[in-house]
Scaffold this active site. Structure first.
Site, PDB file in Angstrom:
ATOM      1  N   SER A  23      -7.715  36.794  91.672  1.00  0.00           N
ATOM      2  CA  SER A  23      -8.644  35.934  90.950  1.00  0.00           C
ATOM      3  C   SER A  23      -9.128  34.807  91.870  1.00  0.00           C
ATOM      4  O   SER A  23      -9.671  35.096  92.933  1.00  0.00           O
ATOM      5  CB  SER A  23      -7.964  35.404  89.678  1.00  0.00           C
ATOM      6  OG  SER A  23      -8.898  34.825  88.834  1.00  0.00           O
TER       7      SER A  23
ATOM      8  N   ASP B 289     -12.216  44.610  84.434  1.00  0.00           N
ATOM      9  CA  ASP B 289     -12.215  43.178  84.722  1.00  0.00           C
ATOM     10  C   ASP B 289     -13.631  42.644  84.547  1.00  0.00           C
ATOM     11  O   ASP B 289     -14.487  42.861  85.393  1.00  0.00           O
ATOM     12  CB  ASP B 289     -11.728  42.936  86.156  1.00  0.00           C
ATOM     13  CG  ASP B 289     -11.625  41.446  86.470  1.00  0.00           C
ATOM     14  OD1 ASP B 289     -11.951  40.632  85.582  1.00  0.00           O
ATOM     15  OD2 ASP B 289     -11.207  41.117  87.590  1.00  0.00           O
TER      16      ASP B 289
ATOM     17  N   HIS C 255      -8.447  42.205  84.289  1.00  0.00           N
ATOM     18  CA  HIS C 255      -8.206  41.216  85.345  1.00  0.00           C
ATOM     19  C   HIS C 255      -6.734  41.242  85.777  1.00  0.00           C
ATOM     20  O   HIS C 255      -6.371  40.664  86.783  1.00  0.00           O
ATOM     21  CB  HIS C 255      -8.609  39.837  84.796  1.00  0.00           C
ATOM     22  CG  HIS C 255      -8.863  38.794  85.845  1.00  0.00           C
ATOM     23  ND1 HIS C 255      -9.659  39.000  86.942  1.00  0.00           N
ATOM     24  CD2 HIS C 255      -8.410  37.517  85.967  1.00  0.00           C
ATOM     25  CE1 HIS C 255      -9.685  37.890  87.686  1.00  0.00           C
ATOM     26  NE2 HIS C 255      -8.932  36.987  87.111  1.00  0.00           N
TER      27      HIS C 255
END
Ligand SMILES: *[C@@H]1O[C@H](CO)[C@@H](O)[C@H](O)[C@H]1NC(C)=O
Ligand SMILES: *[C@@H]1O[C@H](CO)[C@@H](O)[C@H](O)[C@H]1NC(C)=O
Ligand SMILES: *[C@@H]1O[C@H](CO)[C@@H](O)[C@H](O)[C@H]1NC(C)=O
Ligand SMILES: *[C@@H]1O[C@H](CO)[C@@H](O)[C@H](O)[C@H]1NC(C)=O
Ligand SMILES: *[C@@H]1O[C@H](CO)[C@@H](O)[C@H](O)[C@H]1NC(C)=O
Length: 704
Positions: free
Chosen positions: A559, A640, A672
């Site tokens: 991320s 995601d 994600h």
């Protein structure tokens, strides 16, 4: 800018106090008694959730999820814990595929829970703690979740997704009509189009209550569900997330995001009170704020409400202010206004005289008790992350807590502040008891803007201070979160420690556990302070810790951590290899393809506004691709929608076209996060293989 890396020789004085740079051998186990903690242990770790204490405080019930690697099967059942002797037994039987969850007490010998069990969808069931007999309470075709019961209201509350203006039954029929339509085309005229890992349909989670009566010791439905938010008179709809009945049962208190055309770039949430039967529209009590609000709770005496309130519109990482609302006078007071930290949850004590709250503070997320009369805050737990708390007597609580060394475990703790824990649950003792979990160490250094920054360290299996070990620098996501001394199923530092790496985690500027100014400092600074903190922290550590091999380092992140990995690749070649999981490749393309626009617009700026375009471009990793030289493993989930698949594909394309050693690990069925356990084993296998290859370290791999 290119950071050149210095390999200064640094000699420790021969006599120094044991610290992270010179750890004492007494910190480590007799290695002959400990085996390695492997990814296969991580996926088979038993997961405790939803702990609830009986009204007489004699028992606790919780849900337990267990997975078997060989069989590739998991199940969740209910377990009951006797507070007197800490023995635990199955309340509902464990079986593969079972999904009993969200337990709550109906009375001292009956527990309600949500399950499917052959019903048309998720429904409410109850189980007797006396004889284990199970009764089905609801039988809705439209599934329900998050059931809350109030004996005073003689109602249950739950959420169910329905089409606007439709009942649960009408919605279930409408869903079938849509599924039968010969075309799959869907038309959108506003954002969100998708959220997290799901394309938006016209159904929205709504808050219902339904009357219930006690029948033969358990609950029976005694009427039709009322949608408490259908009559909300605001411009747009509401999607309630956190709800509770008032002590007298007359009202339901809830928080709900204000939806509508601006919902993908606004964070505003209301705190609402509704009649429990939905006979009038809910009224909002925090209209004076335009920021996010969460976790509304009643005091037991029925006089107060408290909740967490952010003041800044569109800023999801603003400080959570603790607001106390006196119901009679309708007045709000901000509690602990000088507190620089941001509480993450709260609840009143049983006597209504204090408020318990969890707060991320430096490397921990402890439980605090705030005394309302004295305005004093007492820390009740030491190391670790507290994830739930239930008061069981005037001076003790049952909590779930984890650290790097153990997953969520049930303990009791006193309100005296002695921070002593009594362990109640033993679900993982047999699986994890003989494995190595490194001591968690930390150090502080002067990072960006000459401010103090904390780093956490774990030591490799078989640690010998006279040897030199490869270093894995693990970079957190968020970026407005901090790495805490708590268990993780996705990035567990002890996995790397057990593969022979020194693990270092630098809690760089932007994190949420070092005061609000520290958090705020990352706005328009994605590529500056965090990068400087990571480089400086690594320099300090490699120079001072003689047991590190400064020429044998890797960096990994997901991320924002994946953004930082791509940023690092354009700024320095100090790492042998990188791992980028669901990372941002281009701040411009991500700004247009992500779903929660408030996040990128606050942090980076708005690329479609001319005056802000340069801000968004400034820290775009894509601008520096021509500098990339470091071998990189890319991991990307198809589902995601936060950092969509094109970001991972772009990163891989850039690496391949520049002729840099690179691999792409693609999961068609992950969002994600990597949640499915066979996928977690594959993930760990590829990550460890990659960092092993570039540090000449033999690592575990998944034999399947
Ligand atoms: C896991 O599954 C395998 C294969 O079905 C079985 O042999 C084994 O006993 C199971 N392990 C546990 C701990 O239940
Ligand atoms: C593991 O189980 C899941 C869920 O039942 C299934 O979808 C998947 O195909 C299985 N994977 C393997 C490798 O057997
Ligand atoms: C639940 O509803 C289904 C129809 O949706 C019906 O077939 C079934 O018998 C019902 N079960 C109970 C326990 O009422
Ligand atoms: C009441 O519950 C008991 C078990 O808890 C069950 O044996 C009995 O049949 C139930 N009676 C009725 C009328 O449902
Ligand atoms: C945080 O920043 C504000 C504004 O720059 C400043 O007034 C305040 O003193 C700072 N607080 C702390 C605790 O450093």
């Amino acid at each position: 800018m290119k950071i050149s890396h210095s390999y200064l020789a640094f000699f420790l004085p021969s006599l120094v106090l044991a610290d992270v740079f010179s750890p004492d051998s007494s910190m480590f186990p007799d290695w002959s008694t400990k085996s390695k903690f492997l990814p296969t242990h991580l996926t088979e770790t038993k997961r405790i959730s939803s702990v609830a204490v009986s009204p007489n405080s004699k028992n606790a019930v919780f849900a337990l999820n267990a997975y078997n690697n060989t069989a590739n099967k998991s199940g969740t059942n209910l377990r009951i814990l006797s507070m007197a002797d800490s023995t635990t037994n199955d309340l509902t039987p464990y079986s593969f595929g079972a999904s009993d969850s969200g337990p709550f007490w109906i009375d001292d010998s009956n527990v309600g829970f949500v399950s499917v069990r052959g019903s048309p969808n998720s429904n409410l069931f109850s189980v007797s703690t006396t004889d284990g007999s199970v009764v089905q309470v609801t039988n809705y075709t439209n599934g329900i979740s998050g059931v809350v019961y109030s004996s005073a209201a003689k109602r249950i509350a739950f959420t169910s997704s329905v089409f606007q203006g439709m009942t649960m039954d009408e919605s279930a029929e409408e869903a079938e009509v849509i599924a039968d339509h010969p075309s799959s085309g869907v038309v959108y005229d506003k954002l969100f189009v998708r959220h997290w890992d799901t394309w938006i349909t016209k159904q929205r989670a709504q808050l219902f209550t339904v009357p219930v009566k006690i029948s033969n010791g358990t609950l029976a439905v005694a009427g039709q569900p009322s949608n408490l938010v259908a009559s909300y008179q605001g411009e747009w709809g509401l999607e309630p997330d956190f709800y509770t009945f008032s002590p007298d049962g007359n009202s339901v208190l809830f928080s709900a995001k204000i939806e509508g055309r601006e919902e993908s770039w606004q964070t505003e949430a209301g705190i609402f009170i509704s009649p429990a039967d939905g006979s009038a529209a809910p009224t909002r009590i925090n209209s004076n704020f335009k920021g996010a609000a969460s976790n509304p709770v009643y005091s037991n005496d029925g006089k107060y409400i408290a909740w967490l309130q952010m003041a800044t519109p569109g800023y999801e990482s603003d400080q959570n202010q603790v607001i106390l609302y006196e119901i009679a006078s309708k007045t709000q007071t901000r509690l602990i206004p000088d507190f620089i930290y941001s509480p993450s949850s709260l609840a009143f004590s049983e006597d209504s005289k204090s408020i318990f709250m969890t707060v991320p503070v430096e490397k921990d997320s402890p439980l605090y008790q705030y005394d309302l009369a004295k305005s004093t805050l007492t820390r009740l737990t030491a190391d670790g992350v507290v994830s739930s708390y239930n008061q069981v007597s005037s001076d003790s609580l049952v909590i779930t807590m984890s650290t790097f060394q153990f997953p969520d475990t049930i303990f009791t703790v006193s309100t005296s502040g002695d921070k002593k824990l009594k362990k109640l649950s033993t679900e993982n003792d047999a699986n994890l008891g003989s494995l190595y979990f490194s001591p968690t160490d930390n150090f502080w250094f002067n990072g960006a803007m000459n401010e103090k920054v904390q780093a956490l360290v774990v030591y490799p299996y078989g640690f010998d201070p006279s040897k030199k070990y490869p270093v894995a620098c693990i970079i957190h996501g968020g970026p407005q979160s901090s790495w805490q001394d708590g268990w993780s199923y996705r990035w567990n530092p002890n996995i790397y420690a057990n593969q022979g790496f020194v693990g270092i985690i630098i809690n760089f500027h932007g994190g949420d556990a070092y005061g609000q100014n520290f958090t705020n400092s990352i706005q328009h600074n994605w590529g500056t302070h965090p990068f400087e903190d990571i480089m400086t922290g690594m320099d300090v550590f490699l120079e001072k810790a003689a047991y590190t091999d400064s020429k044998n380092t890797v960096a990994l992140g997901a991320s924002y951590g994946g953004y930082m990995v791509n940023w690092i690749n354009g700024q320095t070649d100090r790492f042998n290899a990188l791992v980028c999981h669901d990372g941002v490749f281009s701040t411009i393309s991500m700004s247009y393809s992500t779903e929660e626009l408030w996040f990128v617009e606050h942090d980076l700026g708005k690329p479609y506004v001319e005056s802000q375009r340069a801000l968004v471009e400034k820290f775009n990793p894509e601008r520096y691709v021509a500098n990339w030289v470091t071998p990189t493993l890319i991991i990307q989930g198809e589902l995601d929608y936060r950092i969509p698949v094109s970001e991972g594909l772009s990163t891989f394309t850039a690496l391949q076209r520049r002729g840099i050693d690179s691999k792409l690990l693609y999961f068609p069925d992950e969002n994600h996060w990597v949640l499915k356990r066979p996928n977690s084993l594959k993930w760990h296998s590829e990550v460890l293989k990659w960092i092993g290859k570039y540090t000449s370290t033999k690592t575990w791999s998944w034999e399947y």
